[in-house]
Design an enzyme around this catalytic site. Structure first.
Site, PDB file in Angstrom:
ATOM      1  N   GLU A  43     -88.488  80.008  63.169  1.00 37.08           N
ATOM      2  CA  GLU A  43     -87.416  79.058  63.531  1.00 37.08           C
ATOM      3  C   GLU A  43     -86.468  78.905  62.346  1.00 37.08           C
ATOM      4  OE1 GLU A  43     -88.459  74.844  64.053  1.00 37.08           O
ATOM      5  OE2 GLU A  43     -87.049  74.784  65.735  1.00 37.08           O
ATOM      6  N   CYS A  93     -83.713  71.788  69.214  1.00 37.33           N
ATOM      7  CA  CYS A  93     -84.939  72.509  69.578  1.00 37.33           C
ATOM      8  C   CYS A  93     -84.708  73.355  70.829  1.00 37.33           C
ATOM      9  CB  CYS A  93     -86.092  71.552  69.782  1.00 37.33           C
ATOM     10  SG  CYS A  93     -85.882  70.553  71.245  1.00 37.33           S
ATOM     11  N   PHE A 146     -85.037  64.491  62.413  1.00 37.70           N
ATOM     12  CA  PHE A 146     -83.686  64.165  61.946  1.00 37.70           C
ATOM     13  C   PHE A 146     -82.611  64.534  62.966  1.00 37.70           C
ATOM     14  CE2 PHE A 146     -83.441  68.667  61.032  1.00 37.70           C
ATOM     15  CZ  PHE A 146     -82.088  68.948  61.194  1.00 37.70           C
ATOM     16  N   SER A 151     -91.221  69.417  63.340  1.00 37.38           N
ATOM     17  CA  SER A 151     -91.540  70.830  63.129  1.00 37.38           C
ATOM     18  C   SER A 151     -92.994  71.133  63.503  1.00 37.38           C
ATOM     19  CB  SER A 151     -91.298  71.185  61.659  1.00 37.38           C
ATOM     20  OG  SER A 151     -92.144  70.384  60.858  1.00 37.38           O
ATOM     21  N   LYS A 187     -90.758  54.969  63.874  1.00 37.96           N
ATOM     22  CA  LYS A 187     -90.500  55.421  62.508  1.00 37.96           C
ATOM     23  C   LYS A 187     -89.434  56.501  62.574  1.00 37.96           C
ATOM     24  CE  LYS A 187     -91.713  58.677  59.976  1.00 37.96           C
ATOM     25  NZ  LYS A 187     -90.403  58.979  59.366  1.00 37.96           N
TER      26      LYS A 187
HETATM   27  P1  NAD Z   1     -90.147  67.330  60.359  1.00 34.48           P
HETATM   28  O1  NAD Z   1     -91.421  67.863  60.894  1.00 34.48           O
HETATM   29  O2  NAD Z   1     -89.771  67.665  58.965  1.00 34.48           O
HETATM   30  O3  NAD Z   1     -90.152  65.714  60.408  1.00 34.48           O
HETATM   31  C1  NAD Z   1     -90.448  65.028  61.595  1.00 34.48           C
HETATM   32  C2  NAD Z   1     -91.073  63.674  61.251  1.00 34.48           C
HETATM   33  O4  NAD Z   1     -92.305  63.882  60.563  1.00 34.48           O
HETATM   34  C3  NAD Z   1     -90.196  62.801  60.355  1.00 34.48           C
HETATM   35  O5  NAD Z   1     -90.239  61.486  60.850  1.00 34.48           O
HETATM   36  C4  NAD Z   1     -90.868  62.895  58.995  1.00 34.48           C
HETATM   37  O6  NAD Z   1     -90.723  61.691  58.252  1.00 34.48           O
HETATM   38  C5  NAD Z   1     -92.322  63.150  59.340  1.00 34.48           C
HETATM   39  N1  NAD Z   1     -92.999  63.975  58.317  1.00 34.48           N
HETATM   40  C6  NAD Z   1     -92.445  64.957  57.576  1.00 34.48           C
HETATM   41  N2  NAD Z   1     -93.361  65.488  56.748  1.00 34.48           N
HETATM   42  C7  NAD Z   1     -94.518  64.830  56.972  1.00 34.48           C
HETATM   43  C8  NAD Z   1     -95.838  64.926  56.427  1.00 34.48           C
HETATM   44  N3  NAD Z   1     -96.141  65.822  55.491  1.00 34.48           N
HETATM   45  N4  NAD Z   1     -96.788  64.091  56.889  1.00 34.48           N
HETATM   46  C9  NAD Z   1     -96.492  63.197  57.856  1.00 34.48           C
HETATM   47  N5  NAD Z   1     -95.261  63.061  58.400  1.00 34.48           N
HETATM   48  C10 NAD Z   1     -94.291  63.870  57.978  1.00 34.48           C
HETATM   49  O7  NAD Z   1     -89.003  67.757  61.396  1.00 34.48           O
HETATM   50  P2  NAD Z   1     -87.429  67.609  61.234  1.00 34.48           P
HETATM   51  O8  NAD Z   1     -86.955  68.599  60.246  1.00 34.48           O
HETATM   52  O9  NAD Z   1     -87.061  66.196  61.058  1.00 34.48           O
HETATM   53  O10 NAD Z   1     -86.942  68.038  62.691  1.00 34.48           O
HETATM   54  C11 NAD Z   1     -86.643  69.370  63.059  1.00 34.48           C
HETATM   55  C12 NAD Z   1     -87.770  69.985  63.836  1.00 34.48           C
HETATM   56  O11 NAD Z   1     -88.019  69.223  65.013  1.00 34.48           O
HETATM   57  C13 NAD Z   1     -87.470  71.391  64.312  1.00 34.48           C
HETATM   58  O12 NAD Z   1     -88.606  72.188  64.125  1.00 34.48           O
HETATM   59  C14 NAD Z   1     -87.166  71.204  65.793  1.00 34.48           C
HETATM   60  O13 NAD Z   1     -87.404  72.338  66.586  1.00 34.48           O
HETATM   61  C15 NAD Z   1     -88.104  70.093  66.141  1.00 34.48           C
HETATM   62  N6  NAD Z   1     -87.692  69.384  67.349  1.00 34.48           N
HETATM   63  C16 NAD Z   1     -88.417  69.573  68.468  1.00 34.48           C
HETATM   64  C17 NAD Z   1     -88.049  68.959  69.647  1.00 34.48           C
HETATM   65  C18 NAD Z   1     -88.830  69.176  70.893  1.00 34.48           C
HETATM   66  O14 NAD Z   1     -88.633  68.450  71.848  1.00 34.48           O
HETATM   67  N7  NAD Z   1     -89.725  70.150  70.949  1.00 34.48           N
HETATM   68  C19 NAD Z   1     -86.919  68.126  69.665  1.00 34.48           C
HETATM   69  C20 NAD Z   1     -86.206  67.939  68.489  1.00 34.48           C
HETATM   70  C21 NAD Z   1     -86.601  68.579  67.330  1.00 34.48           C
END
Ligand code: NAD
Length: 497
Positions: A397, A292, A159, A236, A183
């Site tokens: 985090e 992140c 997000f 995450s 997606k």
């Molecule tokens: P999230 O893991 O909740 O969601 C990420 C994606 O996974 C979304 O598209 C979501 O629809 C999908 N998803 C969620 N639950 C799922 C499930 N149970 N099964 C399959 N797919 C699923 O992450 P978020 O809250 O959208 O983003 C924040 C996180 O992203 C933080 O932990 C942040 O540190 C990390 N992040 C990392 C980087 C990097 O480069 N390392 C960059 C940006 C964000």
């Protein structure tokens, strides 16, 4: 207060983009998209099902043979057009991002710029994709490597950078001759939908780039589908490690999963205080801590109590002066959290910090926008002093505007603490001493290192690195690593009689 014009005037209903057409998702499940600052509903997004994803895979697989045979330079021309369209719509894209995410307009502009930069780098594909060769590996025999695309790839986005993250991958994937499915996050799907309108206008052949809105159900199909060759995930750690990496790898796919973070910012006693403090403030509280690469633990090194006190006072003073409000007001320096649930999660961590004995010196829970906007998602900058590395707030985090200040006696202790963390996304040192900086760069187990840089965000022509629980896979996003991720190396050995 001067508010910039909102590009979204009334609630929009989103559709998927498949085979060059906008199509209704076959679903009864919808989610509302709420502007976190104003609490107005600005759209609704379909939570697509497996059938929707199947159609996108079919379209992408069908488009692949022709796209793969399209010369790299011609493929790049589509990206040039997309770049130009993004420049034309730069401000609109950035404002849409503010409206769905809550970040301030300058941060959104920075995000749009970074997205465009990845397109610009991928436009160099005729050079980037070249292989290599050696004459006479034996008498009259030559050998060479060519790079070839693999087929359909997909991206699962978070997000927090809704506009940029899919463009960390898509430009390289299609430039190398693959076809693609994006997606977006169901929380912030509007920016990517806007970009997809520009992709449509840029005239990519149908099926080359597709977009399916949705959540876990769609992801499950992506991870298991035999026609999808690889997946780029950003999100995450629990989802990236336990769902994406495991499932995709078990189904024979290439995976790059960029995950969560707990970044340390180390301040040495020899640092230039004023510039350091200003960098620290941006690092911890920019994007309301929802980056992140945000600072999370501030490690102040040294035995001098008065130095510790001085730097803490300056930080608290600057944090108190951060202007919090709606990101479309150019005077705003920090926006709201992206959703009420995310704010609740941060409040939970603040309570945990107090319970575990950290000293709260600035409490963001007290903040109110005083009736200007609904308070639902707003929270102020929060600072804890006397944090110890074993506390929950120092280990997990939080993903919000919370700074945990930890003291160490020397640099070795600081490095040891960083290396004990299960995360390894980013770490920064502020110092005036080159030898200390080199030691830090050499010994710290993190993928992105900052030296007097608060947010060590790699440019598009360098890999976006990450280690330990912050990255699962082998090849990172961006730059040459992306080219390798999206291509197979084929070796040819030839002799002519
Ligand atoms: P999230 O893991 O909740 O969601 C990420 C994606 O996974 C979304 O598209 C979501 O629809 C999908 N998803 C969620 N639950 C799922 C499930 N149970 N099964 C399959 N797919 C699923 O992450 P978020 O809250 O959208 O983003 C924040 C996180 O992203 C933080 O932990 C942040 O540190 C990390 N992040 C990392 C980087 C990097 O480069 N390392 C960059 C940006 C964000």
């Amino acid at each position: 207060m001067v508010l910039l014009e909102e590009p979204i005037k009334s609630s929009v209903t989103l559709r998927n983009y498949v085979n060059g057409e906008w199509v209704e998702a076959e679903t009864n499940v919808w989610r509302q998209i709420v502007n976190p600052a104003t609490q107005k509903v600005i759209g609704r997004v379909p939570i697509s099902g497996s059938g929707d994803l199947e159609k996108a895979v079919e379209a992408a697989a069908e488009a692949y043979p022709e796209w793969r045979r399209t010369p790299p330079l011609t493929r790049a021309r589509h990206l040039y057009r997309l770049k130009n369209l993004m420049e034309e719509h730069f401000e609109e894209l950035s404002r849409v991002c503010v409206m769905e995410h809550g970040k301030v307009i300058d941060e959104a502009r920075g995000e749009t710029r970074r997205a465009i930069e990845n397109i610009e780098v991928a436009c160099g594909i005729p050079s980037l994709m070249m292989g290599y060769n050696l004459e006479d590996i034996a008498k009259d025999i030559d050998e060479y490597v060519i790079r070839q695309p693999l087929g359909v790839f997909a991206c699962i986005a978070p997000f927090n950078f809704p506009l940029m993250v899919p463009l960390w991958f898509m430009p390289y994937a299609v430039a190398t001759g693959n076809t693609y499915i994006i997606k977006p996050s169901p929380w912030t799907p509007l920016s990517q939908t806007k970009i997809m309108e520009l992709i449509d206008e840029a005239g990519f052949p149908p099926g080359v780039v597709n977009m399916i809105h949705g959540d876990a159900e769609v992801v499950d199909v992506i991870l298991k589908h035999s026609q999808i060759k690889g997946v780029s995930f950003v999100g995450s750690t629990p989802i990236g490690r336990d769902v994406i990496y495991k499932q995709a790898a078990a189904h024979g796919k290439r995976v790059q999963a960029q995950c969560g973070a707990k970044n340390f910012i180390v301040v040495m006693p020899d640092t230039v205080i004023d510039q350091t403090v200003s960098s620290i403030i941006t690092s911890f509280f920019g994007s309301t801590g929802q980056r992140c690469l945000s600072g999370a633990n501030l490690v102040v090194v040294g035995k001098d109590d008065s130095y510790h006190q001085r730097i803490l006072e300056k930080i608290v003073d600057s944090a108190r002066r951060i202007r919090i409000g709606y990101g479309l007001d150019e005077a705003t320096q920090m926006g709201p959290m992206q959703s009420e649930d995310r704010k609740k999660r941060v409040v939970g961590y603040i309570e945990k910090g107090i319970e575990e004995g950290a000293r709260i010196v600035e409490d963001g829970r007290d903040f109110s926008v005083m009736g200007e906007y609904p308070d639902n998602c707003f929270i102020g900058a929060t600072i804890f002093d006397e944090v110890t590395p074993d506390m929950t707030i120092a280990r997990e985090e939080i993903f919000g505007p919370v700074m945990c200040v930890i003291r160490t006696q020397d640099l070795d202790e600081a490095i040891e603490m960083i290396n004990k963390s299960n995360y390894g996304n980013a770490a920064t040192i502020f110092t005036s001493n080159g030898r200390i900086a080199r030691k830090f760069q050499y010994e710290v187990e993190c993928g992105n290192i900052g030296i007097n840089i608060g947010i060590a965000a790699p440019m598009a022509f360098f890999p976006f690195s990450g280690m330990k629980d912050s990255f699962f896979g082998d090849l990172h996003g961006q730059g040459l690593e992306a080219i390798r991720f999206f291509t197979e190396s084929k070796v040819v050995i030839q002799r002519w009689f």
